[in-house]
Scaffold this active site. Structure first.
Site, PDB file in Angstrom:
ATOM      1  N   MET A  12       0.830  -1.217   0.000  1.00  0.00           N
ATOM      2  CA  MET A  12       0.000   0.000   0.000  1.00  0.00           C
ATOM      3  C   MET A  12       0.865   1.267   0.000  1.00  0.00           C
ATOM      4  O   MET A  12       0.673   2.160  -0.820  1.00  0.00           O
ATOM      5  CB  MET A  12      -0.936  -0.013   1.215  1.00  0.00           C
ATOM      6  CG  MET A  12      -1.955   1.091   1.201  1.00  0.00           C
ATOM      7  SD  MET A  12      -3.268   0.836   2.401  1.00  0.00           S
ATOM      8  CE  MET A  12      -2.406   1.126   3.948  1.00  0.00           C
ATOM      9  N   ILE A  38      12.795 -10.640   1.560  1.00  0.00           N
ATOM     10  CA  ILE A  38      13.659  -9.761   2.350  1.00  0.00           C
ATOM     11  C   ILE A  38      14.528 -10.545   3.337  1.00  0.00           C
ATOM     12  O   ILE A  38      15.567 -10.052   3.795  1.00  0.00           O
ATOM     13  CB  ILE A  38      12.827  -8.666   3.081  1.00  0.00           C
ATOM     14  CG1 ILE A  38      13.759  -7.523   3.533  1.00  0.00           C
ATOM     15  CG2 ILE A  38      12.017  -9.232   4.218  1.00  0.00           C
ATOM     16  CD1 ILE A  38      13.068  -6.327   4.115  1.00  0.00           C
ATOM     17  N   TYR A  60       5.874  -7.831   7.419  1.00  0.00           N
ATOM     18  CA  TYR A  60       4.790  -8.766   7.746  1.00  0.00           C
ATOM     19  C   TYR A  60       3.755  -7.907   8.471  1.00  0.00           C
ATOM     20  O   TYR A  60       4.008  -7.451   9.587  1.00  0.00           O
ATOM     21  CB  TYR A  60       5.337  -9.876   8.645  1.00  0.00           C
ATOM     22  CG  TYR A  60       4.307 -10.905   9.059  1.00  0.00           C
ATOM     23  CD1 TYR A  60       4.388 -12.210   8.574  1.00  0.00           C
ATOM     24  CD2 TYR A  60       3.273 -10.588   9.923  1.00  0.00           C
ATOM     25  CE1 TYR A  60       3.439 -13.154   8.952  1.00  0.00           C
ATOM     26  CE2 TYR A  60       2.322 -11.527  10.298  1.00  0.00           C
ATOM     27  CZ  TYR A  60       2.419 -12.808   9.805  1.00  0.00           C
ATOM     28  OH  TYR A  60       1.487 -13.745  10.178  1.00  0.00           O
ATOM     29  N   THR A 100       6.059   1.799  12.964  1.00  0.00           N
ATOM     30  CA  THR A 100       4.627   1.886  13.286  1.00  0.00           C
ATOM     31  C   THR A 100       4.334   2.403  14.694  1.00  0.00           C
ATOM     32  O   THR A 100       5.169   2.258  15.605  1.00  0.00           O
ATOM     33  CB  THR A 100       4.006   0.473  13.140  1.00  0.00           C
ATOM     34  OG1 THR A 100       2.685   0.457  13.676  1.00  0.00           O
ATOM     35  CG2 THR A 100       4.804  -0.575  13.895  1.00  0.00           C
ATOM     36  N   TYR A 124       3.354  -8.368  16.477  1.00  0.00           N
ATOM     37  CA  TYR A 124       3.730  -7.460  15.376  1.00  0.00           C
ATOM     38  C   TYR A 124       4.486  -6.241  15.922  1.00  0.00           C
ATOM     39  O   TYR A 124       5.564  -5.887  15.414  1.00  0.00           O
ATOM     40  CB  TYR A 124       2.458  -7.045  14.635  1.00  0.00           C
ATOM     41  CG  TYR A 124       2.611  -5.891  13.678  1.00  0.00           C
ATOM     42  CD1 TYR A 124       3.207  -6.069  12.429  1.00  0.00           C
ATOM     43  CD2 TYR A 124       2.141  -4.608  14.010  1.00  0.00           C
ATOM     44  CE1 TYR A 124       3.334  -5.007  11.542  1.00  0.00           C
ATOM     45  CE2 TYR A 124       2.268  -3.547  13.125  1.00  0.00           C
ATOM     46  CZ  TYR A 124       2.865  -3.750  11.897  1.00  0.00           C
ATOM     47  OH  TYR A 124       2.988  -2.692  11.028  1.00  0.00           O
ATOM     48  N   LYS A 128       8.389  -5.117  15.156  1.00  0.00           N
ATOM     49  CA  LYS A 128       8.727  -3.839  14.519  1.00  0.00           C
ATOM     50  C   LYS A 128       9.707  -3.048  15.392  1.00  0.00           C
ATOM     51  O   LYS A 128      10.633  -2.431  14.884  1.00  0.00           O
ATOM     52  CB  LYS A 128       7.453  -3.024  14.247  1.00  0.00           C
ATOM     53  CG  LYS A 128       6.519  -3.603  13.190  1.00  0.00           C
ATOM     54  CD  LYS A 128       7.098  -3.626  11.790  1.00  0.00           C
ATOM     55  CE  LYS A 128       7.216  -2.252  11.179  1.00  0.00           C
ATOM     56  NZ  LYS A 128       7.682  -2.318   9.756  1.00  0.00           N
TER      57      LYS A 128
HETATM   58  N1  LIG Z   1      -1.045  -0.149   7.254  1.00  0.00           N
HETATM   59  C1  LIG Z   1      -0.915   0.582   8.361  1.00  0.00           C
HETATM   60  O1  LIG Z   1      -1.896   1.027   8.978  1.00  0.00           O
HETATM   61  C2  LIG Z   1       0.468   0.902   8.883  1.00  0.00           C
HETATM   62  C3  LIG Z   1       0.548   1.750   9.982  1.00  0.00           C
HETATM   63  C4  LIG Z   1       1.791   2.092  10.451  1.00  0.00           C
HETATM   64  C5  LIG Z   1       2.936   1.587   9.855  1.00  0.00           C
HETATM   65  N2  LIG Z   1       2.839   0.743   8.806  1.00  0.00           N
HETATM   66  C6  LIG Z   1       4.085   0.250   8.216  1.00  0.00           C
HETATM   67  O2  LIG Z   1       4.188   0.746   6.899  1.00  0.00           O
HETATM   68  C7  LIG Z   1       4.990  -0.145   6.114  1.00  0.00           C
HETATM   69  C8  LIG Z   1       4.271  -0.467   4.818  1.00  0.00           C
HETATM   70  O3  LIG Z   1       3.071  -1.140   5.150  1.00  0.00           O
HETATM   71  P1  LIG Z   1       1.826  -1.225   4.153  1.00  0.00           P
HETATM   72  O4  LIG Z   1       0.670  -0.686   4.866  1.00  0.00           O
HETATM   73  O5  LIG Z   1       2.196  -0.711   2.819  1.00  0.00           O
HETATM   74  O6  LIG Z   1       1.675  -2.810   4.162  1.00  0.00           O
HETATM   75  P2  LIG Z   1       1.505  -3.836   2.964  1.00  0.00           P
HETATM   76  O7  LIG Z   1       0.543  -3.305   1.962  1.00  0.00           O
HETATM   77  O8  LIG Z   1       1.250  -5.156   3.615  1.00  0.00           O
HETATM   78  O9  LIG Z   1       2.948  -3.830   2.289  1.00  0.00           O
HETATM   79  C9  LIG Z   1       4.008  -4.620   2.738  1.00  0.00           C
HETATM   80  C10 LIG Z   1       4.671  -5.223   1.521  1.00  0.00           C
HETATM   81  O10 LIG Z   1       5.744  -6.058   1.982  1.00  0.00           O
HETATM   82  C11 LIG Z   1       5.651  -7.308   1.293  1.00  0.00           C
HETATM   83  N3  LIG Z   1       6.281  -8.365   2.062  1.00  0.00           N
HETATM   84  C12 LIG Z   1       5.768  -9.090   3.104  1.00  0.00           C
HETATM   85  N4  LIG Z   1       6.642 -10.029   3.500  1.00  0.00           N
HETATM   86  C13 LIG Z   1       7.735  -9.900   2.693  1.00  0.00           C
HETATM   87  C14 LIG Z   1       8.957 -10.613   2.582  1.00  0.00           C
HETATM   88  N5  LIG Z   1       9.229 -11.645   3.376  1.00  0.00           N
HETATM   89  N6  LIG Z   1       9.856 -10.232   1.644  1.00  0.00           N
HETATM   90  C15 LIG Z   1       9.580  -9.195   0.808  1.00  0.00           C
HETATM   91  N7  LIG Z   1       8.438  -8.491   0.861  1.00  0.00           N
HETATM   92  C16 LIG Z   1       7.516  -8.840   1.781  1.00  0.00           C
HETATM   93  C17 LIG Z   1       4.163  -7.508   1.140  1.00  0.00           C
HETATM   94  O11 LIG Z   1       3.892  -8.510   0.172  1.00  0.00           O
HETATM   95  P3  LIG Z   1       2.508  -9.350   0.299  1.00  0.00           P
HETATM   96  O12 LIG Z   1       1.411  -8.351   0.159  1.00  0.00           O
HETATM   97  O13 LIG Z   1       2.607 -10.319  -0.825  1.00  0.00           O
HETATM   98  O14 LIG Z   1       2.531  -9.980   1.669  1.00  0.00           O
HETATM   99  C18 LIG Z   1       3.714  -6.122   0.721  1.00  0.00           C
HETATM  100  O15 LIG Z   1       3.873  -5.905  -0.658  1.00  0.00           O
HETATM  101  C19 LIG Z   1       5.255  -1.369   7.000  1.00  0.00           C
HETATM  102  O16 LIG Z   1       6.538  -1.231   7.585  1.00  0.00           O
HETATM  103  C20 LIG Z   1       4.210  -1.262   8.097  1.00  0.00           C
HETATM  104  O17 LIG Z   1       4.669  -1.847   9.290  1.00  0.00           O
HETATM  105  C21 LIG Z   1       1.627   0.397   8.288  1.00  0.00           C
END
Ligand SMILES: NC(=O)c1ccc[n+]([C@@H]2O[C@H](COP(=O)([O-])OP(=O)(O)OC[C@H]3O[C@@H](n4cnc5c(N)ncnc54)[C@H](OP(=O)(O)O)[C@@H]3O)[C@@H](O)[C@H]2O)c1
Length: 284
Positions: A12, A38, A60, A100, A124, A128
């Site tokens: 996302m 990764i 994750y 996060t 989680y 992190k």
């Molecule tokens: N969403 C929220 O509300 C939120 C809030 C605060 C912080 N964050 C942080 O923001 C960052 C981005 O999150 P996002 O919301 O964009 O989440 P996301 O849509 O789940 O993106 C994470 C990406 O990492 C990939 N991934 C997972 N396991 C992997 C692995 N072993 N090797 C390589 N790639 C891998 C996922 O692939 P798959 O989709 O195929 O699993 C996905 O494309 C993360 O660090 C998250 O902790 C998110």
């Protein structure tokens, strides 16, 4: 030429970062599952070879599932981030790592500063936090930007979930004892671009301006989307989840405001634009 590697670039946040970085003149390489893992040092080294800077959006992120897959969550969110730091340090490059609000756990009611004590409440969040610590211990040039309550066009999130539920049901109950700031991944991407320009180091909090409870956000969405669904507040314990969530996700963003070349928008303003965009897309 400015070459950027985005790990997790199909997620996302990574998707909006790719769009924003490309528009700003970066040559962007995306690394993501299933081709890129990764947790593979070899693949990390190859990815790093191809770039001047790297942003790690890979994670994750299945917060509830992590309670039953703690080893995988730790491997992706912590151990791999430590290894990334080692490789970045050896190559003399710069990495921005995304973390996060879930590193916090209600030790205070005040907006959380970067110096506040973490207290993750779930697997989680612990993974992190450990990732942040391992990255710092690697000694590489890095910034960690913690985000919260993010939403965008390229992933499922609280906003899309409320919109879906509100079109399916006449009434909804939404939690009123968790507060934060819904933050657009497009704005988060703009913040990351500021870091790529000046390469500051250290820990930063980024969120849209203002705070609201999940209930208030849901009411706002439903009103703006002109849906008939009624919304009523409830407490977190009405919806028990495998992973406990923090109640206070409010960030103090005064530190990052010194780095940004834009004023962080009010959460209501960006969310209004987002809902209007979704409405336009639905009409097409
Ligand atoms: N969403 C929220 O509300 C939120 C809030 C605060 C912080 N964050 C942080 O923001 C960052 C981005 O999150 P996002 O919301 O964009 O989440 P996301 O849509 O789940 O993106 C994470 C990406 O990492 C990939 N991934 C997972 N396991 C992997 C692995 N072993 N090797 C390589 N790639 C891998 C996922 O692939 P798959 O989709 O195929 O699993 C996905 O494309 C993360 O660090 C998250 O902790 C998110």
């Amino acid at each position: 030429m400015k070459r950027l590697a985005i790990l997790g670039g199909n997620g996302m946040l990574g998707s909006d970062l790719r769009i924003a970085a490309t528009a700003s003149g970066w040559t962007v390489n995306i690394y993501d599952l299933p081709d890129f893992q990764i947790t593979s040092s070899l693949q990390l080294e190859k990815a790093l070879d191809s770039c001047d800077c790297v942003v790690n959006c890979a994670a994750y992120t299945a917060v509830d599932k992590a309670e039953t897959e703690p080893e995988l969550c730790e491997a992706v969110n912590a151990l791999a981030v430590g290894e990334l730091g080692r490789i970045v340090a050896a190559a003399g490059k710069y990495v921005i790592h995304i973390s996060t609000d879930f590193v916090f756990g209600d030790l205070t009611d005040s907006p959380q500063c970067e110096t506040d004590q973490p207290n993750p409440l779930n697997v989680y969040g612990r993974s992190k936090l450990h990732g942040e610590q391992l990255l710092a211990a690697s000694g590489c040039r890095h910034a960690v930007i913690r985000g919260e309550w993010t939403y965008g066009l390229h992933g499922n999130n609280f906003i899309s979930k409320i919109l879906t539920l509100a079109t399916e049901r006449k009434s909804l109950q939404v939690i009123s004892d968790q507060t934060g700031a819904p933050t657009a991944t497009a704005d988060f991407a703009s913040a990351i671009l500021c870091f790529l320009d000046s390469k500051p180091e250290g820990l930063y909090h980024f969120a849209a301006d203002g705070f609201a409870s999940r209930y208030e956000v849901a009411e706002f969405i439903i009103r703006r989307a002109q849906l008939e669904t009624s919304v009523s507040p409830c407490l977190s314990n009405a919806f028990p989840t495998p992973a406990v969530r923090p109640k206070n996700s409010n960030f103090d963003c005064s530190k990052i405001d010194q780095i940004l070349n834009f004023k962080r928008p009010l959460w209501q303003d960006t969310l209004t634009d987002f809902i209007d965009t979704l409405k336009l897309q639905a009409k097409k």
